[in-house]
Design an enzyme around this catalytic site. Structure first.
Site, PDB file in Angstrom:
ATOM      1  N   HIS A 153       0.848  -1.203   0.000  1.00  0.00           N
ATOM      2  CA  HIS A 153       0.000   0.000   0.000  1.00  0.00           C
ATOM      3  C   HIS A 153       0.876   1.242   0.000  1.00  0.00           C
ATOM      4  CE1 HIS A 153       0.864  -0.526   4.355  1.00  0.00           C
ATOM      5  NE2 HIS A 153       0.915   0.790   4.358  1.00  0.00           N
ATOM      6  N   HIS A 199      -5.558  -1.975   4.882  1.00  0.00           N
ATOM      7  CA  HIS A 199      -5.549  -0.839   3.958  1.00  0.00           C
ATOM      8  C   HIS A 199      -4.869  -1.230   2.651  1.00  0.00           C
ATOM      9  CE1 HIS A 199      -1.838  -0.794   6.068  1.00  0.00           C
ATOM     10  NE2 HIS A 199      -1.630   0.484   6.198  1.00  0.00           N
ATOM     11  N   HIS A 214       4.795   7.273   2.325  1.00  0.00           N
ATOM     12  CA  HIS A 214       5.589   6.052   2.191  1.00  0.00           C
ATOM     13  C   HIS A 214       4.948   5.038   1.247  1.00  0.00           C
ATOM     14  CE1 HIS A 214       2.927   4.542   5.572  1.00  0.00           C
ATOM     15  NE2 HIS A 214       2.993   3.441   4.862  1.00  0.00           N
ATOM     16  N   GLU A 265       8.276   1.546   4.160  1.00  0.00           N
ATOM     17  CA  GLU A 265       7.857   0.766   5.324  1.00  0.00           C
ATOM     18  C   GLU A 265       7.939  -0.714   4.983  1.00  0.00           C
ATOM     19  OE1 GLU A 265       3.607   0.540   6.260  1.00  0.00           O
ATOM     20  OE2 GLU A 265       4.026   0.162   8.363  1.00  0.00           O
TER      21      GLU A 265
END
Lengths: 307, 115
Positions: A153, A199, A214, A265
């Site tokens: 994501h 998400h 990110h 991330e």
């Protein structure tokens, strides 16, 4: 997926130095280079992904995100969504098949938050990297660094969150999984999904449009997050925060920066959702705990350092 | 390899920086906080400084925060600023990003747009 959008498909990131970026995304994160084009763009994928690429790197004067794309089920859906987008009132641009190598035509538009998105139906299916479709082994040998499993994501910062919510939920068929509300009830963060994932995309209210927070990649376990942290130290990579756990999504996480300042991330686990689940609400006054579940304190860099 | 003294003019803070490292990296190693620490990749603009005096070289920086013209006038991102002599620098947060990280704003860590 009620409007026919399946999942995130790719993200194109701008970097200041492509060779330095490849050390980050290939050697450290563990993505696999699958192609390059005449514009100098480099195509990468994570090992468990079935299509040819999910990350495109291009050298530019400013870092940040050019566009994030979602894959739709078929051409008929793409035609319908293109009509729906125009009716909603966003400007739509068509990019021909082959503009990105081995990717079909793309329908591109800018959200009210100021971010460029695109939809496409076709991309070359290359299968999971290093394992067969019949009697597959558990994982492929020869993976590098953090051995990222998939591009998962992105989080974006921008304004006009309400109009952006309208576009993603009512036009594109995402549903709200988690939100942060201020004391007046305004939504200042919205996490949206197409799937069982907590998400597929997220937005946080910010006065400037079109900022990139990110791109996130999935790892399997907390142990993998700790190993990622070790690799971040071994390579003297700028750490942002972690290893820790988020309140929002409850994912276990670590954040670090690529050599151009784009945040990456890697995370593991976290909540699952079905479309009939009520959205989770976090109060803005408890934002510290919502973002960093253990420290329960906001980190200014996490909130303000963007590309 | 040489070691130079870096002075941040508005706070008066001084710290050492090797010729083979960037100013922000030296500052972070020595626990100083006179220049805010952001992405450390020349991308976010948080550590933007004016070099008041001294010789230096710069790595690649986002042109969104340091235009070629500004670079000639001594603007740099501290995370991409390599000293070739003692330097005097001063924080100059980017005009492009109102409300972005201000030096020493730890007393108010929540940006206005999030409250």
């Amino acid at each position: 997926m009620k409007k026919g959008i399946i999942r995130p498909g790719h993200v194109q990131l701008r970097v200041l130095d492509i060779e330095a970026a490849l050390k980050h995304y290939v050697d450290l994160l563990g993505l696999i280079e699958t192609d390059r084009d005449e514009q100098g763009r480099v195509y990468l994928k994570a090992w468990s992904e079935v299509d040819k690429f999910s990350v495109v790197l291009c050298e530019a004067d400013e870092p940040g995100m050019d566009f994030m794309a979602f894959k739709v089920v078929d051409e008929a859906t793409l035609i319908q969504l293109e009509k729906d987008l125009i009716e909603f009132g966003v400007e739509v641009k068509n990019l021909p098949a082959g503009d990105l190598k081995d990717c079909g035509r793309r329908v591109q538009f800018v959200s009210p938050s100021g971010h460029c998105f695109e939809l496409y139906a076709d991309k070359k299916y290359t299968g999971k990297w290093g394992i067969h479709e019949t009697n597959p082994e558990a994982w492929p040998r020869g993976l590098r660094g953090m051995k990222a499993v998939r591009f998962d994501h992105c989080l974006f910062y921008g304004d006009e969150l309400a109009a952006t919510y309208d576009l993603f939920v009512n036009v594109l068929g995402f549903f709200l999984t988690e939100q942060v509300l201020d004391p007046e009830g305004n939504r200042i963060a919205q996490f949206l999904s197409l799937s069982m994932k907590a998400h597929d995309i997220a937005f946080i209210q910010h006065e400037e449009k079109g900022k990139f927070h990110h791109a996130s990649f999935y790892l399997e376990t907390w142990e993998d997050i700790l190993r990622a942290a070790d690799l971040i130290s071994m390579t003297d990579t700028p750490l942002d925060i972690g290893p820790t756990r988020h309140g929002l999504t409850h994912g276990k996480t670590i954040y670090f920066f690529d050599p151009s300042g784009n945040r990456t991330e890697v995370f593991a686990d976290g909540d699952y959702v079905y479309p009939d689940h009520n959205p989770i609400t976090w109060k803005a006054e408890d934002l510290g705990k919502a973002i960093f579940y253990h420290d329960r304190e906001l980190n200014e860099r996490f909130l303000t350092v963007l590309t | 390899m040489s070691i130079y003294v870096i002075t941040e003019a508005s706070s008066g803070t001084q710290f050492n920086c090797r010729s083979d490292q960037y100013v922000l990296s030296a500052l972070q190693q020595q626990g100083q906080a006179c220049v805010p620490i952001g992405c450390r990749g020349g991308g976010c603009g948080v550590c933007r400084v004016q070099v008041i005096s001294g010789d230096y070289e710069c790595g690649r920086m986002s042109k969104a925060f340091v235009t070629p013209e500004q670079q000639k006038q001594g603007i740099a991102l501290a995370c991409r600023l390599a000293p070739k002599s003692d330097l005097v620098i001063e924080c100059v947060p980017s005009q492009l990003v109102p409300g972005r990280c201000k030096p020493g704003s730890k007393s108010n860590p929540i940006p206005n747009e999030v409250i």
